[in-house]
Design a protein around this motif. Structure first.
Motif, PDB file in Angstrom:
ATOM      1  N   PRO A 257       0.838  -1.202   0.000  1.00 21.82           N
ATOM      2  CA  PRO A 257       0.000   0.000   0.000  1.00 21.82           C
ATOM      3  C   PRO A 257       0.875   1.255   0.000  1.00 21.82           C
ATOM      4  CG  PRO A 257      -0.746  -1.575   1.654  1.00 21.82           C
ATOM      5  CD  PRO A 257       0.563  -2.074   1.152  1.00 21.82           C
ATOM      6  N   GLY A 258       0.417   2.258  -0.713  1.00 19.19           N
ATOM      7  CA  GLY A 258       1.191   3.488  -0.849  1.00 19.19           C
ATOM      8  C   GLY A 258       1.664   3.676  -2.271  1.00 19.19           C
ATOM      9  N   PHE A 259       2.094   2.588  -2.915  1.00 21.60           N
ATOM     10  CA  PHE A 259       2.446   2.675  -4.326  1.00 21.60           C
ATOM     11  C   PHE A 259       1.173   2.661  -5.165  1.00 21.60           C
ATOM     12  CE2 PHE A 259       3.897   0.697  -8.376  1.00 21.60           C
ATOM     13  CZ  PHE A 259       4.624   1.784  -8.810  1.00 21.60           C
ATOM     14  N   VAL A 260       0.281   1.715  -4.830  1.00 19.06           N
ATOM     15  CA  VAL A 260      -1.074   1.705  -5.376  1.00 19.06           C
ATOM     16  C   VAL A 260      -2.009   1.392  -4.220  1.00 19.06           C
ATOM     17  CG1 VAL A 260      -0.424   0.928  -7.691  1.00 19.06           C
ATOM     18  CG2 VAL A 260      -0.996  -0.762  -5.943  1.00 19.06           C
ATOM     19  N   ASP A 261      -3.292   1.600  -4.414  1.00 20.84           N
ATOM     20  CA  ASP A 261      -4.281   1.132  -3.451  1.00 20.84           C
ATOM     21  C   ASP A 261      -4.558  -0.320  -3.793  1.00 20.84           C
ATOM     22  OD1 ASP A 261      -6.427   0.492  -1.928  1.00 20.84           O
ATOM     23  OD2 ASP A 261      -7.508   2.346  -2.272  1.00 20.84           O
ATOM     24  N   ILE A 350      -1.463   9.049 -12.603  1.00 20.77           N
ATOM     25  CA  ILE A 350      -2.850   8.636 -12.384  1.00 20.77           C
ATOM     26  C   ILE A 350      -2.903   7.868 -11.068  1.00 20.77           C
ATOM     27  CG2 ILE A 350      -4.817   7.323 -13.287  1.00 20.77           C
ATOM     28  CD1 ILE A 350      -3.635   7.566 -16.061  1.00 20.77           C
ATOM     29  N   SER A 351      -3.857   8.180 -10.233  1.00 21.70           N
ATOM     30  CA  SER A 351      -4.054   7.452  -8.977  1.00 21.70           C
ATOM     31  C   SER A 351      -5.219   6.484  -9.140  1.00 21.70           C
ATOM     32  CB  SER A 351      -4.349   8.429  -7.840  1.00 21.70           C
ATOM     33  OG  SER A 351      -4.827   7.730  -6.696  1.00 21.70           O
ATOM     34  N   ASN A 352      -4.987   5.205  -8.858  1.00 21.42           N
ATOM     35  CA  ASN A 352      -6.077   4.241  -9.004  1.00 21.42           C
ATOM     36  C   ASN A 352      -7.100   4.365  -7.872  1.00 21.42           C
ATOM     37  OD1 ASN A 352      -4.352   2.920  -7.007  1.00 21.42           O
ATOM     38  ND2 ASN A 352      -5.572   1.076  -7.373  1.00 21.42           N
ATOM     39  N   ARG A 353      -6.719   5.020  -6.780  1.00 21.99           N
ATOM     40  CA  ARG A 353      -7.655   5.231  -5.676  1.00 21.99           C
ATOM     41  C   ARG A 353      -8.531   6.451  -5.903  1.00 21.99           C
ATOM     42  NH1 ARG A 353      -8.493   3.880  -0.447  1.00 21.99           N
ATOM     43  NH2 ARG A 353      -9.402   5.470   0.908  1.00 21.99           N
ATOM     44  N   GLY A 354      -7.908   7.522  -6.423  1.00 24.17           N
ATOM     45  CA  GLY A 354      -8.648   8.758  -6.589  1.00 24.17           C
ATOM     46  C   GLY A 354      -9.012   9.365  -5.244  1.00 24.17           C
ATOM     47  N   ARG A 355      -9.952  10.278  -5.267  1.00 25.42           N
ATOM     48  CA  ARG A 355     -10.391  10.951  -4.032  1.00 25.42           C
ATOM     49  C   ARG A 355     -11.915  10.958  -4.012  1.00 25.42           C
ATOM     50  NH1 ARG A 355      -6.716  14.137  -6.459  1.00 25.42           N
ATOM     51  NH2 ARG A 355      -8.236  15.732  -7.089  1.00 25.42           N
ATOM     52  N   GLY A 356     -12.471  10.627  -2.857  1.00 24.35           N
ATOM     53  CA  GLY A 356     -13.915  10.634  -2.728  1.00 24.35           C
ATOM     54  C   GLY A 356     -14.522   9.240  -2.798  1.00 24.35           C
ATOM     55  N   PRO A 357     -15.844   9.142  -2.563  1.00 26.51           N
ATOM     56  CA  PRO A 357     -16.501   7.838  -2.438  1.00 26.51           C
ATOM     57  C   PRO A 357     -17.013   7.234  -3.742  1.00 26.51           C
ATOM     58  CG  PRO A 357     -18.039   9.570  -1.866  1.00 26.51           C
ATOM     59  CD  PRO A 357     -16.751  10.256  -2.215  1.00 26.51           C
ATOM     60  N   ALA A 358     -16.949   7.966  -4.857  1.00 24.98           N
ATOM     61  CA  ALA A 358     -17.563   7.486  -6.107  1.00 24.98           C
ATOM     62  C   ALA A 358     -16.639   6.463  -6.784  1.00 24.98           C
ATOM     63  CB  ALA A 358     -17.850   8.656  -7.041  1.00 24.98           C
ATOM     64  N   SER A 359     -16.471   5.297  -6.155  1.00 23.59           N
ATOM     65  CA  SER A 359     -15.442   4.351  -6.586  1.00 23.59           C
ATOM     66  C   SER A 359     -15.657   3.847  -8.006  1.00 23.59           C
ATOM     67  CB  SER A 359     -15.376   3.169  -5.614  1.00 23.59           C
ATOM     68  OG  SER A 359     -16.622   2.502  -5.544  1.00 23.59           O
ATOM     69  N   SER A 360     -16.888   3.604  -8.405  1.00 21.87           N
ATOM     70  CA  SER A 360     -17.144   3.093  -9.757  1.00 21.87           C
ATOM     71  C   SER A 360     -16.827   4.146 -10.808  1.00 21.87           C
ATOM     72  CB  SER A 360     -18.596   2.641  -9.882  1.00 21.87           C
ATOM     73  OG  SER A 360     -18.867   1.563  -9.018  1.00 21.87           O
ATOM     74  N   CYS A 361     -17.216   5.389 -10.571  1.00 21.74           N
ATOM     75  CA  CYS A 361     -16.926   6.470 -11.514  1.00 21.74           C
ATOM     76  C   CYS A 361     -15.427   6.754 -11.573  1.00 21.74           C
ATOM     77  CB  CYS A 361     -17.690   7.740 -11.120  1.00 21.74           C
ATOM     78  SG  CYS A 361     -19.489   7.575 -11.226  1.00 21.74           S
ATOM     79  N   ILE A 362     -14.744   6.654 -10.437  1.00 23.65           N
ATOM     80  CA  ILE A 362     -13.292   6.877 -10.401  1.00 23.65           C
ATOM     81  C   ILE A 362     -12.576   5.776 -11.172  1.00 23.65           C
ATOM     82  CG2 ILE A 362     -11.303   6.796  -8.847  1.00 23.65           C
ATOM     83  CD1 ILE A 362     -13.037   8.383  -6.838  1.00 23.65           C
ATOM     84  N   ALA A 363     -12.991   4.510 -10.985  1.00 26.78           N
ATOM     85  CA  ALA A 363     -12.378   3.399 -11.732  1.00 26.78           C
ATOM     86  C   ALA A 363     -12.596   3.570 -13.230  1.00 26.78           C
ATOM     87  CB  ALA A 363     -12.968   2.070 -11.258  1.00 26.78           C
ATOM     88  N   ALA A 364     -13.802   3.997 -13.613  1.00 23.92           N
ATOM     89  CA  ALA A 364     -14.071   4.226 -15.034  1.00 23.92           C
ATOM     90  C   ALA A 364     -13.217   5.359 -15.570  1.00 23.92           C
ATOM     91  CB  ALA A 364     -15.553   4.537 -15.239  1.00 23.92           C
ATOM     92  N   ALA A 365     -12.992   6.401 -14.768  1.00 16.74           N
ATOM     93  CA  ALA A 365     -12.152   7.519 -15.202  1.00 16.74           C
ATOM     94  C   ALA A 365     -10.714   7.070 -15.440  1.00 16.74           C
ATOM     95  CB  ALA A 365     -12.198   8.640 -14.166  1.00 16.74           C
ATOM     96  N   VAL A 366     -10.214   6.161 -14.588  1.00 18.64           N
ATOM     97  CA  VAL A 366      -8.862   5.624 -14.775  1.00 18.64           C
ATOM     98  C   VAL A 366      -8.775   4.863 -16.094  1.00 18.64           C
ATOM     99  CG1 VAL A 366      -7.138   4.023 -13.875  1.00 18.64           C
ATOM    100  CG2 VAL A 366      -8.390   5.507 -12.299  1.00 18.64           C
ATOM    101  N   LEU A 367      -9.736   3.980 -16.330  1.00 17.06           N
ATOM    102  CA  LEU A 367      -9.723   3.191 -17.565  1.00 17.06           C
ATOM    103  C   LEU A 367      -9.888   4.083 -18.790  1.00 17.06           C
ATOM    104  CD1 LEU A 367     -11.902   0.171 -16.378  1.00 17.06           C
ATOM    105  CD2 LEU A 367      -9.434   0.166 -16.787  1.00 17.06           C
ATOM    106  N   HIS A 368     -10.705   5.128 -18.674  1.00 17.40           N
ATOM    107  CA  HIS A 368     -10.915   6.037 -19.794  1.00 17.40           C
ATOM    108  C   HIS A 368      -9.620   6.713 -20.206  1.00 17.40           C
ATOM    109  CE1 HIS A 368     -13.103   9.768 -21.585  1.00 17.40           C
ATOM    110  NE2 HIS A 368     -12.873   8.864 -22.500  1.00 17.40           N
ATOM    111  N   GLU A 369      -8.756   7.009 -19.253  1.00 13.76           N
ATOM    112  CA  GLU A 369      -7.464   7.615 -19.572  1.00 13.76           C
ATOM    113  C   GLU A 369      -6.591   6.688 -20.413  1.00 13.76           C
ATOM    114  OE1 GLU A 369      -6.129  10.774 -18.899  1.00 13.76           O
ATOM    115  OE2 GLU A 369      -8.286  11.031 -18.659  1.00 13.76           O
ATOM    116  N   LEU A 370      -6.866   5.400 -20.356  1.00  6.25           N
ATOM    117  CA  LEU A 370      -6.060   4.415 -21.088  1.00  6.25           C
ATOM    118  C   LEU A 370      -6.648   4.089 -22.454  1.00  6.25           C
ATOM    119  CD1 LEU A 370      -5.455   2.015 -18.063  1.00  6.25           C
ATOM    120  CD2 LEU A 370      -4.046   3.936 -18.802  1.00  6.25           C
ATOM    121  N   VAL A 371      -7.765   4.710 -22.816  1.00  5.13           N
ATOM    122  CA  VAL A 371      -8.403   4.483 -24.116  1.00  5.13           C
ATOM    123  C   VAL A 371      -8.537   5.841 -24.787  1.00  5.13           C
ATOM    124  CG1 VAL A 371     -10.325   3.400 -25.321  1.00  5.13           C
ATOM    125  CG2 VAL A 371      -9.701   2.608 -23.040  1.00  5.13           C
TER     126      VAL A 371
END
Length: 422
Positions: A257-261, A350-371
């Protein structure tokens, strides 16, 4: 019971309101769904009466009758001794000439049952190696190309984000490449990417013990892709599926932990495989299927899969597909707001954890950066692909893996391959 010479038992089930069709408020074709439910209830009752052969009336929707009945009578009972297993009856169409539609429905349902079996198998019996062999057994008789890539190939291709998650387990990671060629080889394929964490303990951030067993279903995305490819035969499109398979376990080799969540390792395991697949296959569109963000569970329950996309066209196609299959999707936001929660970061791009409780939207935002430059859809199936505890669909089983949304993705591919057909 015993009301007919030929049939020892008959189940009579109400189909609901006559003339039911598409309900735009419910976003579902109620006529089709009513037939699925009626066929499932009737077939299951006769199954529990010990019937070995069940004839199902088409109720004017033979394909949907086949889906409902076939999904309802299926059981995962590999680990039970023979005398205690519930017999799965043979299903036949009763008194209807439309056998082609019936067979179509059976094939779609059986493909979803393949996904259910893969997801529901205990994690010690569904390691990456066993999953790969199961996929080969299911797909190679269909004359599909299946390549099993091991550790040397993964290291050679520098899929390091995937390896970082996989190295915590003694089970070797595997990348499955599955190819279906339904048209000219030069035509760009549709890329399916299925997350395949065959067990997800949370790594060093161990998940609560009460729910650990359900995380055998973190490979539900990969399982659904296997079912989809199996059911997509004869479509005039090219499809390539990439399935990164590994375990996320606690050990001295596990990511710190610390390098990624490490409790949110799903998008990390998918990152480099997603980049590799786009570079290698040059797809015309990308559809990834994964159990990543918990937020879809309280938001949608078991009603619909969370859907994120940079394309309104893909959304409309998936919305239509879900309405026809009864396995709905619901579009969630992919706004710049969420991009700002994952980047910039003091330490990472890019942080895979992000900030805030919207975990599904944050995960989608991470993947969107890769497409960066292709039509892309992300289906978060954390709430529908794993255990359904509350108000499960009548043709599925409570507290069992569902195999969703296999039939919706198959219907979507059919719409892409045959846009002129209803």
């Amino acid at each position: 019971m015993n009301v007919d010479v030929e049939f020892r038992a008959a189940a009579v089930v109400g189909v609901g309101q006559e003339g039911a069709g598409f309900n735009d408020l419910e976003m579902i074709d109620e006529g089709m769904e009513n037939v699925r439910v009626a066929a499932s209830v009737g077939a299951r009752v006769l199954q529990l009466q010990g019937c070995t052969d069940v004839f199902v009336d088409s109720m004017e929707y033979p394909e949907q009758a086949a889906e409902g009945s076939c999904l309802a009578v299926w059981r995962y009972h590999t680990s039970r001794c023979l005398p205690t297993r519930i017999h799965i009856p043979k299903l036949d169409l009763y008194d209807s000439p439309d056998s082609d539609a019936w067979l179509r429905g059976l094939f779609k349902a059986e493909s979803q049952n393949v996904a259910r079996r893969l997801s529901d198998t205990p994690a010690n019996q569904m390691t990456p190696s066993i999953f790969s062999q199961s996929a080969v057994d299911a797909l190679c008789p269909c004359k599909l190309s299946v390549e099993v890539r091991g550790m040397d190939w993964i290291e050679f291709k520098s899929l390091n984000s995937f390896l970082m998650v996989a190295k915590g387990s003694c089970e070797p990671p595997i990348i499955l490449e599955i190819a279906y060629c339904g048209t000219a080889p030069k035509d760009k394929p549709i890329l399916l990417l299925g997350k395949g964490l065959t067990f997800n303990s949370g790594g060093l951030c161990l998940r609560p013990k009460d729910c650990l067993s359900m995380y055998r279903g973190c490979m539900a995305g990969a399982a659904a892709c296997v079912g989809v490819i199996r059911a997509a035969l004869s479509l005039s499109i090219n499809i390539t599926a990439l399935l990164p398979l590994c375990e996320n376990m606690s050990s001295g080799m596990a990511a710190k932990p610390g390098f990624v969540d490490v409790s949110k390792a799903g998008v990390v395991a998918m990152a480099d495989p997603l980049l590799y697949a786009q570079a290698a296959y040059k797809p015309c569109m990308v559809v990834d299927v994964a159990t990543v963000g918990y937020a879809v569970c309280p938001a949608l329950g078991g009603s619909a899969a969370g859907f994120f996309s940079n394309s309104n066209f893909l959304y409309k196609q998936f919305e239509k597909a879900g309405a026809l299959t009864g396995d709905r999707i619901w579009r969630l936001p992919l706004w710049r707001y969420f991009k700002e929660l994952i980047m910039p970061n003091e330490t990472f791009d890019i942080s895979n954890r992000g900030r805030g409780p919207a975990s599904s939207c944050i995960a989608a935002a991470v993947l969107h950066e890769l497409v960066p430059c292709v039509d892309w859809a992300h289906l978060d199936i954390r709430n529908v692909g794993m255990l359904t505890r509350y108000n499960p669909l009548p043709y599925l089983l409570k507290d069992c893996m569902t195999g969703r949304p296999t039939r919706t993705i198959v219907q979507f591919l059919y719409q892409i391959a045959c846009p002129d057909r209803k």
